[in-house]
Design an enzyme around this catalytic site. Structure first.
Site, PDB file in Angstrom:
ATOM      1  N   SER A 146       0.848  -1.191   0.000  1.00  0.00           N
ATOM      2  CA  SER A 146       0.000   0.000   0.000  1.00  0.00           C
ATOM      3  C   SER A 146       0.879   1.235   0.000  1.00  0.00           C
ATOM      4  CB  SER A 146      -0.863  -0.019   1.252  1.00  0.00           C
ATOM      5  OG  SER A 146      -1.284   1.281   1.560  1.00  0.00           O
ATOM      6  N   SER A 147       0.330   2.338  -0.513  1.00  0.00           N
ATOM      7  CA  SER A 147       1.105   3.581  -0.564  1.00  0.00           C
ATOM      8  C   SER A 147       1.401   4.140   0.827  1.00  0.00           C
ATOM      9  CB  SER A 147       0.354   4.628  -1.395  1.00  0.00           C
ATOM     10  OG  SER A 147      -0.934   4.835  -0.872  1.00  0.00           O
ATOM     11  N   CYS A 148       0.756   3.617   1.878  1.00  0.00           N
ATOM     12  CA  CYS A 148       1.028   4.140   3.227  1.00  0.00           C
ATOM     13  C   CYS A 148       2.383   3.682   3.764  1.00  0.00           C
ATOM     14  CB  CYS A 148      -0.089   3.781   4.193  1.00  0.00           C
ATOM     15  SG  CYS A 148      -0.102   2.042   4.588  1.00  0.00           S
ATOM     16  N   TYR A 172       0.426  -1.222  10.301  1.00  0.00           N
ATOM     17  CA  TYR A 172       0.177  -1.830   8.987  1.00  0.00           C
ATOM     18  C   TYR A 172       1.347  -1.522   8.052  1.00  0.00           C
ATOM     19  CZ  TYR A 172      -2.139  -2.497   4.441  1.00  0.00           C
ATOM     20  OH  TYR A 172      -2.467  -2.889   3.167  1.00  0.00           O
ATOM     21  N   LYS A 227       3.976  -4.096   6.124  1.00  0.00           N
ATOM     22  CA  LYS A 227       4.141  -4.131   4.664  1.00  0.00           C
ATOM     23  C   LYS A 227       5.589  -3.828   4.252  1.00  0.00           C
ATOM     24  CE  LYS A 227       0.061  -5.300   3.262  1.00  0.00           C
ATOM     25  NZ  LYS A 227      -0.126  -6.562   2.523  1.00  0.00           N
ATOM     26  N   PRO A 255       0.011  -0.314  -4.488  1.00  0.00           N
ATOM     27  CA  PRO A 255      -1.080   0.457  -5.072  1.00  0.00           C
ATOM     28  C   PRO A 255      -1.404   1.683  -4.235  1.00  0.00           C
ATOM     29  CG  PRO A 255      -1.961  -1.446  -3.914  1.00  0.00           C
ATOM     30  CD  PRO A 255      -0.457  -1.527  -3.812  1.00  0.00           C
ATOM     31  N   ASN A 265      -4.639   4.265  -3.038  1.00  0.00           N
ATOM     32  CA  ASN A 265      -5.921   3.854  -2.430  1.00  0.00           C
ATOM     33  C   ASN A 265      -6.829   3.227  -3.496  1.00  0.00           C
ATOM     34  OD1 ASN A 265      -4.662   5.552  -0.510  1.00  0.00           O
ATOM     35  ND2 ASN A 265      -6.631   6.079   0.392  1.00  0.00           N
ATOM     36  N   LEU A 266      -7.326   2.047  -3.203  1.00  0.00           N
ATOM     37  CA  LEU A 266      -8.112   1.285  -4.180  1.00  0.00           C
ATOM     38  C   LEU A 266      -9.602   1.327  -3.839  1.00  0.00           C
ATOM     39  CD1 LEU A 266      -5.785  -1.848  -4.254  1.00  0.00           C
ATOM     40  CD2 LEU A 266      -5.995  -0.121  -6.058  1.00  0.00           C
ATOM     41  N   HIS A 270     -12.659   2.052   3.949  1.00  0.00           N
ATOM     42  CA  HIS A 270     -11.960   3.196   3.373  1.00  0.00           C
ATOM     43  C   HIS A 270     -12.978   4.267   2.987  1.00  0.00           C
ATOM     44  CE1 HIS A 270      -8.783   0.089   2.758  1.00  0.00           C
ATOM     45  NE2 HIS A 270      -8.037   1.082   3.178  1.00  0.00           N
ATOM     46  N   ARG A 272     -22.943   6.137   3.026  1.00  0.00           N
ATOM     47  CA  ARG A 272     -23.586   7.240   3.764  1.00  0.00           C
ATOM     48  C   ARG A 272     -24.447   8.095   2.833  1.00  0.00           C
ATOM     49  NH1 ARG A 272     -19.026   9.749   6.627  1.00  0.00           N
ATOM     50  NH2 ARG A 272     -18.720   7.676   7.455  1.00  0.00           N
ATOM     51  N   TRP A 295     -15.659  12.778   7.235  1.00  0.00           N
ATOM     52  CA  TRP A 295     -14.653  12.868   8.313  1.00  0.00           C
ATOM     53  C   TRP A 295     -13.527  13.827   7.940  1.00  0.00           C
ATOM     54  CZ3 TRP A 295     -13.434   7.019   9.609  1.00  0.00           C
ATOM     55  CH2 TRP A 295     -14.599   6.398  10.102  1.00  0.00           C
ATOM     56  N   ARG A 298      -6.120  12.585  -1.991  1.00  0.00           N
ATOM     57  CA  ARG A 298      -5.874  11.159  -2.205  1.00  0.00           C
ATOM     58  C   ARG A 298      -5.994  10.852  -3.690  1.00  0.00           C
ATOM     59  NH1 ARG A 298      -4.623  11.622   2.286  1.00  0.00           N
ATOM     60  NH2 ARG A 298      -5.069  10.337   4.117  1.00  0.00           N
ATOM     61  N   ASP A 325      -7.517  13.398   9.787  1.00  0.00           N
ATOM     62  CA  ASP A 325      -7.273  13.576   8.350  1.00  0.00           C
ATOM     63  C   ASP A 325      -6.298  12.531   7.819  1.00  0.00           C
ATOM     64  OD1 ASP A 325      -8.830  15.729   7.547  1.00  0.00           O
ATOM     65  OD2 ASP A 325      -7.318  17.230   8.106  1.00  0.00           O
TER      66      ASP A 325
HETATM   67  O1  GFB Z   1      -9.771   5.859   3.003  1.00  0.00           O
HETATM   68  P1  GFB Z   1      -9.081   6.291   4.226  1.00  0.00           P
HETATM   69  O2  GFB Z   1      -9.493   5.657   5.495  1.00  0.00           O
HETATM   70  O3  GFB Z   1      -7.546   6.053   3.896  1.00  0.00           O
HETATM   71  O4  GFB Z   1      -9.265   7.876   4.439  1.00  0.00           O
HETATM   72  P2  GFB Z   1      -6.145   6.710   4.249  1.00  0.00           P
HETATM   73  C1  GFB Z   1      -8.897   8.800   3.460  1.00  0.00           C
HETATM   74  C2  GFB Z   1      -9.299  10.195   3.875  1.00  0.00           C
HETATM   75  O5  GFB Z   1     -10.736  10.292   3.815  1.00  0.00           O
HETATM   76  C3  GFB Z   1      -8.908  10.627   5.285  1.00  0.00           C
HETATM   77  C4  GFB Z   1     -11.239  10.900   4.980  1.00  0.00           C
HETATM   78  O6  GFB Z   1      -8.479  11.970   5.267  1.00  0.00           O
HETATM   79  C5  GFB Z   1     -10.216  10.497   6.059  1.00  0.00           C
HETATM   80  O7  GFB Z   1     -10.298  11.358   7.181  1.00  0.00           O
HETATM   81  N1  GFB Z   1     -12.610  10.452   5.229  1.00  0.00           N
HETATM   82  C6  GFB Z   1     -13.716  11.233   5.168  1.00  0.00           C
HETATM   83  C7  GFB Z   1     -13.021   9.216   5.565  1.00  0.00           C
HETATM   84  N2  GFB Z   1     -14.818  10.556   5.491  1.00  0.00           N
HETATM   85  C8  GFB Z   1     -14.412   9.281   5.741  1.00  0.00           C
HETATM   86  C9  GFB Z   1     -15.121   8.114   6.126  1.00  0.00           C
HETATM   87  O8  GFB Z   1     -16.328   8.082   6.327  1.00  0.00           O
HETATM   88  N3  GFB Z   1     -14.367   6.965   6.248  1.00  0.00           N
HETATM   89  C10 GFB Z   1     -13.013   6.950   6.041  1.00  0.00           C
HETATM   90  N4  GFB Z   1     -12.332   5.793   6.167  1.00  0.00           N
HETATM   91  N5  GFB Z   1     -12.316   8.076   5.721  1.00  0.00           N
HETATM   92  C11 GFB Z   1      -5.586   4.227   4.753  1.00  0.00           C
HETATM   93  C12 GFB Z   1      -4.563   3.558   5.628  1.00  0.00           C
HETATM   94  O9  GFB Z   1      -5.422   5.564   5.008  1.00  0.00           O
HETATM   95  O10 GFB Z   1      -5.332   3.998   3.380  1.00  0.00           O
HETATM   96  C13 GFB Z   1      -4.281   2.184   5.228  1.00  0.00           C
HETATM   97  O11 GFB Z   1      -4.967   3.679   6.965  1.00  0.00           O
HETATM   98  C14 GFB Z   1      -4.145   1.988   3.739  1.00  0.00           C
HETATM   99  O12 GFB Z   1      -3.125   1.769   5.866  1.00  0.00           O
HETATM  100  C15 GFB Z   1      -5.231   2.700   2.984  1.00  0.00           C
HETATM  101  O13 GFB Z   1      -2.894   2.449   3.305  1.00  0.00           O
HETATM  102  C16 GFB Z   1      -5.063   2.619   1.491  1.00  0.00           C
HETATM  103  O14 GFB Z   1      -5.510   7.004   2.934  1.00  0.00           O
HETATM  104  O15 GFB Z   1      -6.207   7.851   5.189  1.00  0.00           O
END
Ligand code: GFB
Length: 326
Positions: free
Chosen positions: A113-115, A142, A146, A169, A171-172, A185, A193, A208, A215, A285
């Site tokens: 993952s890109s993280c 995580y 990785k 990859p 974010n998928l 995600h 929602r 959120w 992204r 964030d």
């Molecule tokens: O998809 P997400 O959880 O991945 O969140 P990350 C991306 C952004 O969307 C963050 C915002 O800035 C969140 O605060 N966001 C807004 C939300 N509303 C929502 C919501 O309802 N749900 C979620 N989940 N986010 C993950 C990593 O990080 O990305 C993993 O934690 C992995 O390790 C994955 O790498 C691809 O990009 O922040």
């Protein structure tokens, strides 16, 4: 381009075929005529159990392995289930990579993952930025698992002459995603929602964080296409990625990013939700920007095809079908 190196009857193990990416890889392989695909459900094979994994590899002897099995989730799940994320991912990848080596697997592709890249990495993020700075705290367990998987692939390549690649990859999203309201995600969470908000006639739609993080999103069918493309490269083209001096690491992305606010607006359009978008700033964030540099993959002839709006429309249909079948 020379002929693909894999015969269509080769035995190919896809670990994690019930997940979004593993499922897409199986469909992509089938569409390209590969018929000898080996899969096991979680109930049939617990990949955290080393003895079970060893017995499976000894019996099946796959020639090619896609390691798409992992404990994954969005920002909330990564932050809260930190122990599960580091334990399960370390166990799954160590067992599968080592059993692949012991049983003479020809090519293995480890999905990450890109993280894995530093939180403050320059953008777009090049493969060489790995381990050049501190990680984002919400997903450090995580990410470290990785990174260990990448190092393991590289170390085995260098010591044992294996041919393992690690693909990272961005974010998928897409069919087969996890639509859990909290642990998913951002795309599946917002699709759900917005859909529920539309049905209930809710005036506000909560997103959120601040909406300002950026992204990059890649449709999972494009990701699967890239994985099969790399796995089936002719030998000399495949070996281009294998070096002693740098990890066998390849970014896979769409090449462009959007703000979370813009993403939320597009999802509302796709779903047909017309209320007001509001931001819940009590939620994290995470990393402010995560855009992969995909020049390496592009230089080898692969680019993503699916526009975000089109992919979101397919994802929304998948969500509705999944909701009906529950
Ligand atoms: O998809 P997400 O959880 O991945 O969140 P990350 C991306 C952004 O969307 C963050 C915002 O800035 C969140 O605060 N966001 C807004 C939300 N509303 C929502 C919501 O309802 N749900 C979620 N989940 N986010 C993950 C990593 O990080 O990305 C993993 O934690 C992995 O390790 C994955 O790498 C691809 O990009 O922040």
């Amino acid at each position: 381009m020379s002929k693909p190196a894999i015969a269509t009857e080769a035995k190919i193990y896809v670990a994690g075929h019930r997940g979004m990416v593993g499922g897409a890889i199986v469909r992509e392989l089938q569409s390209q005529g590969y018929s000898n695909i080996v899969t096991r459900t979680h109930a049939e094979l617990d990949l955290t159990n080393q003895a079970a994994v060893n017995a499976f590899f000894a019996a099946e002897k796959p020639g090619y392995v896609f390691l798409a099995a992992a404990k994954v989730g969005g920002i909330h799940a990564n932050n809260v289930y930190r122990g599960e994320f580091i334990y399960q991912n370390l166990m799954i990848q160590s067992n599968v990579i080592h059993a692949s080596f012991v049983n003479g697997v020809d090519r293995l592709m480890f999905l990450g993952s890109s993280c894995i890249y530093p939180k403050e990495a320059p953008q777009p993020i090049k493969e060489e930025y790995l381990l050049t700075g501190p990680l984002e705290q919400t997903n450090q367990p995580y990410a470290i698992a990785k990174i260990s998987g990448i190092e393991m692939c590289w170390s085995y390549n260098r010591q044992y002459g294996t041919k393992y690649l690690a693909v990272m990859p961005t974010n998928l999203y897409g069919p087969g995603d996890n639509y859990h309201p909290e642990n998913s995600h951002v795309i599946p969470a917002l699709i759900r929602r917005a859909h529920e908000g539309k049905l209930r006639g809710e005036p506000e739609f909560v997103v959120w964080g601040t909406g300002t993080p950026r992204r990059e999103f890649l449709f999972c069918e494009d990701m699967a296409n890239a994985c099969v493309y790399l796995m089936t490269l002719a030998q000399d083209e495949y070996e281009f990625f294998l070096h002693d001096t740098r990890p066998p690491l390849i970014n896979i992305g769409a090449g462009e990013d959007v703000t979370i606010a813009a993403l939320a607006k597009t999802i509302c359009e796709v779903v047909g939700y017309t209320g007001k978008i509001v931001f819940d700033q009590s939620k994290p964030d995470g990393t402010m920007r995560k855009l992969l540099d995909v020049a390496l993959l592009k230089s080898r002839g692969w680019v993503a095809k699916t526009a975000l709006h089109d992919g979101l429309a397919v994802a929304y249909e998948d969500f509705k079908a999944a909701s009906c079948s529950r």
